[in-house]
Design a protein around this motif. Structure first.
Motif, PDB file in Angstrom:
ATOM      1  N   LEU A  13     -30.691 -28.433 -65.065  1.00 35.64           N
ATOM      2  CA  LEU A  13     -31.017 -28.066 -66.444  1.00 35.64           C
ATOM      3  C   LEU A  13     -29.894 -27.234 -67.047  1.00 35.64           C
ATOM      4  CD1 LEU A  13     -34.753 -27.121 -65.816  1.00 35.64           C
ATOM      5  CD2 LEU A  13     -33.853 -29.305 -66.646  1.00 35.64           C
ATOM      6  N   ALA A  14     -29.972 -27.026 -68.346  1.00 33.77           N
ATOM      7  CA  ALA A  14     -28.912 -26.315 -69.064  1.00 33.77           C
ATOM      8  C   ALA A  14     -29.458 -25.038 -69.686  1.00 33.77           C
ATOM      9  CB  ALA A  14     -28.317 -27.215 -70.143  1.00 33.77           C
ATOM     10  N   ARG A  15     -28.628 -24.024 -69.732  1.00 27.95           N
ATOM     11  CA  ARG A  15     -28.966 -22.790 -70.433  1.00 27.95           C
ATOM     12  C   ARG A  15     -28.600 -22.937 -71.907  1.00 27.95           C
ATOM     13  NH1 ARG A  15     -30.134 -18.253 -67.593  1.00 27.95           N
ATOM     14  NH2 ARG A  15     -29.821 -18.284 -65.336  1.00 27.95           N
ATOM     15  N   SER A  16     -29.432 -22.367 -72.784  1.00 28.71           N
ATOM     16  CA  SER A  16     -29.167 -22.432 -74.214  1.00 28.71           C
ATOM     17  C   SER A  16     -28.077 -21.441 -74.605  1.00 28.71           C
ATOM     18  CB  SER A  16     -30.438 -22.122 -75.008  1.00 28.71           C
ATOM     19  OG  SER A  16     -31.405 -23.121 -74.804  1.00 28.71           O
ATOM     20  N   ARG A  17     -27.229 -21.885 -75.513  1.00 30.86           N
ATOM     21  CA  ARG A  17     -26.195 -21.031 -76.090  1.00 30.86           C
ATOM     22  C   ARG A  17     -26.183 -21.242 -77.598  1.00 30.86           C
ATOM     23  NH1 ARG A  17     -20.980 -19.795 -72.745  1.00 30.86           N
ATOM     24  NH2 ARG A  17     -20.253 -19.490 -74.864  1.00 30.86           N
ATOM     25  N   SER A  18     -25.666 -20.255 -78.300  1.00 32.43           N
ATOM     26  CA  SER A  18     -25.600 -20.367 -79.762  1.00 32.43           C
ATOM     27  C   SER A  18     -24.304 -21.011 -80.235  1.00 32.43           C
ATOM     28  CB  SER A  18     -25.742 -18.983 -80.402  1.00 32.43           C
ATOM     29  OG  SER A  18     -24.717 -18.117 -79.945  1.00 32.43           O
ATOM     30  N   SER A  19     -23.299 -21.096 -79.358  1.00 26.06           N
ATOM     31  CA  SER A  19     -22.031 -21.702 -79.731  1.00 26.06           C
ATOM     32  C   SER A  19     -21.419 -22.388 -78.520  1.00 26.06           C
ATOM     33  CB  SER A  19     -21.064 -20.639 -80.276  1.00 26.06           C
ATOM     34  OG  SER A  19     -20.805 -19.654 -79.288  1.00 26.06           O
ATOM     35  N   LEU A  20     -20.475 -23.285 -78.774  1.00 22.88           N
ATOM     36  CA  LEU A  20     -19.853 -24.026 -77.690  1.00 22.88           C
ATOM     37  C   LEU A  20     -18.976 -23.119 -76.829  1.00 22.88           C
ATOM     38  CD1 LEU A  20     -18.655 -27.300 -79.447  1.00 22.88           C
ATOM     39  CD2 LEU A  20     -20.550 -27.047 -77.839  1.00 22.88           C
ATOM     40  N   PRO A  21     -19.109 -23.194 -75.507  1.00 27.70           N
ATOM     41  CA  PRO A  21     -18.161 -22.471 -74.652  1.00 27.70           C
ATOM     42  C   PRO A  21     -16.789 -23.124 -74.763  1.00 27.70           C
ATOM     43  CG  PRO A  21     -19.544 -23.905 -73.323  1.00 27.70           C
ATOM     44  CD  PRO A  21     -20.080 -23.972 -74.730  1.00 27.70           C
ATOM     45  N   ASP A  22     -15.759 -22.331 -74.776  1.00 20.21           N
ATOM     46  CA  ASP A  22     -14.409 -22.864 -74.941  1.00 20.21           C
ATOM     47  C   ASP A  22     -13.453 -22.029 -74.107  1.00 20.21           C
ATOM     48  OD1 ASP A  22     -12.181 -24.180 -75.735  1.00 20.21           O
ATOM     49  OD2 ASP A  22     -12.190 -23.491 -77.811  1.00 20.21           O
ATOM     50  N   ASP A  23     -13.464 -22.294 -72.795  1.00 19.00           N
ATOM     51  CA  ASP A  23     -12.674 -21.499 -71.856  1.00 19.00           C
ATOM     52  C   ASP A  23     -11.616 -22.373 -71.180  1.00 19.00           C
ATOM     53  OD1 ASP A  23     -14.366 -19.330 -72.409  1.00 19.00           O
ATOM     54  OD2 ASP A  23     -15.791 -20.011 -70.895  1.00 19.00           O
ATOM     55  N   GLY A  24     -10.602 -22.724 -71.946  1.00 21.32           N
ATOM     56  CA  GLY A  24      -9.506 -23.491 -71.370  1.00 21.32           C
ATOM     57  C   GLY A  24      -9.950 -24.807 -70.781  1.00 21.32           C
ATOM     58  N   GLU A  25      -9.677 -24.996 -69.501  1.00 18.65           N
ATOM     59  CA  GLU A  25      -9.971 -26.267 -68.828  1.00 18.65           C
ATOM     60  C   GLU A  25     -11.218 -26.167 -67.957  1.00 18.65           C
ATOM     61  OE1 GLU A  25      -6.492 -27.481 -66.753  1.00 18.65           O
ATOM     62  OE2 GLU A  25      -5.299 -27.759 -68.570  1.00 18.65           O
TER      63      GLU A  25
END
Length: 315
Positions: A13-25
Motif C-alpha cells: 500500500l501507499a502512504r498519502s502525501r500532499s505533493s510529489l516526492p522529488d529526491d533525485g534518482e
C-alpha cells in the motif's frame, strides 16, 4: 496452482502525501487508477483474481484473460469509457450474484487489467528485488489483452497526471515489494475545486451541531441537482454553522434522502434557499457525484449561484 506465492496475499500500500516526492534518482512515478485493486495468480490456464481484501474476483470479470505463463502480477481492474476516462460505478455493478447479469455487463462494459508490478515468475519470487528490476521484468511479460501502466522517472513528467488522472503513485526505485505494508510507496491524489450551491445541511451527532453541507450544481435545464456533501468542519464550526445558516432555511426538511454510498441509511436534512456558494476541494467523481466528502476551501460571496453548473465536474 504450483506458484511460489499463493493467495491471500495482501498488496503493498501507499502512504498519502500532499505533493510529489522529488529526491533525485530515488523515485519512479505511475498514474493512480480508479478501479479495483487486484492480484492475479496465473498458472497456465488457471487464473485466480484476488481483491485487495483477499476475496476472489474472477467470477465478476469473466472477460479478463492473461498471457500464457506462470506468474503473479499486481494491478487494477478498470472500465474505460469512450473518452478514455474510467467509470468506477460500472465496476460496482459487477459485484452481483446473478451470473447472467455479470455476463451481459462483461460484454457491454468490459473491464481491463492494468498491470503495475510483477511479484513472481515461474518458480521465482520477485518480492525482494528492487522495484525498478521488477518493472523491467513486468515490461518483458505484459502483452495484450493486459495493459501496462505508464511509468516515468521524474516528478516533472508525472505532474500532468495530477491534473488529468486520479493522481500519482510514487515508488522508490530500490524498494522491495512489502505485502500489506505502507512502505516504499506514496500516493498523491488529484485535488480538484468547484464552486457549489449549498442546498441544505445535515445535523451532526451532537445535538445542535452541523454534520455536513449538502452541495448542488445547476444542470443545463436549470435544475439544481445534489452532487455531494462537504464535511470535516472543526468542532467550533459545527456548533456555529446552524445559527449562521438559519436565516436561509427554506422550510423543507426530512429524512428521506438516502445516503449515496450507504443505501440502507437515511439521513436527516434541513433545506436551504439556493443563495449561498462555497468553493470546495475534492478528488474523485463517479456518475456525476463527488464520491468522497469534499472540503470547504472558502465561502464565495462574490459568486452567483446560477454560475455553479455541473460542467465543472468534467474539468
Amino acid at each position: 496452482m504450483a506458484l511460489p506465492l499463493a493467495p491471500p496475499l495482501p498488496p503493498q500500500l501507499a502512504r498519502s502525501r500532499s505533493s510529489l516526492p522529488d529526491d533525485g534518482e530515488v523515485w519512479a512515478y505511475e498514474p493512480k487508477w480508479d478501479g479495483f485493486r487486484c492480484i492475479a495468480f496465473v498458472d497456465g490456464e488457471d487464473v485466480f483474481l484476488q481483491s485487495r481484501s483477499g476475496k476472489p474476483l474472477a467470477r465478476y470479470f469473466p472477460e479478463l484473460s492473461f498471457p500464457a505463463g506462470r506468474y503473479v502480477v499486481d494491478g487494477e481492474i478498470v472500465i474505460f469509457n469512450a473518452g478514455g476516462g474510467t467509470e468506477f460505478d460500472l465496476l460496482g455493478q459487477r459485484i452481483h450474484p446473478a451470473a447472467s447479469r455479470v455476463e451481459r455487463l462483461s460484454v457491454e462494459t468490459p473491464g481491463t487489467f492494468v498491470a503495475f508490478d510483477l511479484l513472481a515468475r515461474d518458480d521465482e519470487t520477485l518480492l525482494e528485488l528492487p522495484y525498478i528490476e521488477r518493472r523491467a521484468a513486468l515490461e518483458a511479460l505484459v502483452a495484450e489483452p493486459l495493459m501496462l501502466t505508464p511509468m516515468v522517472l521524474t516528478a516533472a513528467e508525472a505532474e500532468p497526471w495530477l491534473h488529468s488522472t486520479e493522481g500519482v503513485i510514487a515508488k522508490e526505485r530500490a524498494a522491495a515489494y512489502l505485502p500489506g505494508e505502507r512502505k516504499g510507496m506514496a500516493k498523491v491524489k488529484r485535488v480538484r475545486t468547484i464552486d457549489a450551491v449549498i442546498v441544505g445541511w445535515r445535523p451532526g451527532k451532537a445535538e445542535g451541531t452541523l454534520g455536513a453541507l449538502i452541495l448542488g450544481l445547476y444542470t443545463p435545464d436549470g435544475d439544481l441537482r445534489v452532487v455531494g456533501h462537504s464535511s470535516g468542519f472543526t468542532a467550533k464550526q459545527k456548533r456555529e454553522l446552524p445559527d449562521q445558516l438559519a436565516p436561509f432555511e427554506s422550510g423543507d426538511r426530512g429524512t428521506g434522502d438516502a445516503s449515496r454510498w450507504k443505501s440502507d441509511k437515511e439521513l436527516e436534512w434541513i433545506g436551504l434557499r439556493p443563495e449561498l456558494v462555497v468553493e470546495v476541494t475534492f478528488d474523485q467523481v463517479s456518475d456525476g457525484r463527488i464520491r468522497h466528502g469534499a472540503k470547504v476551501a472558502r465561502w464565495r460571496d462574490d459568486k452567483a449561484p446560477a454560475e455553479c453548473t455541473v460542467d465543472q465536474l468534467d474539468s
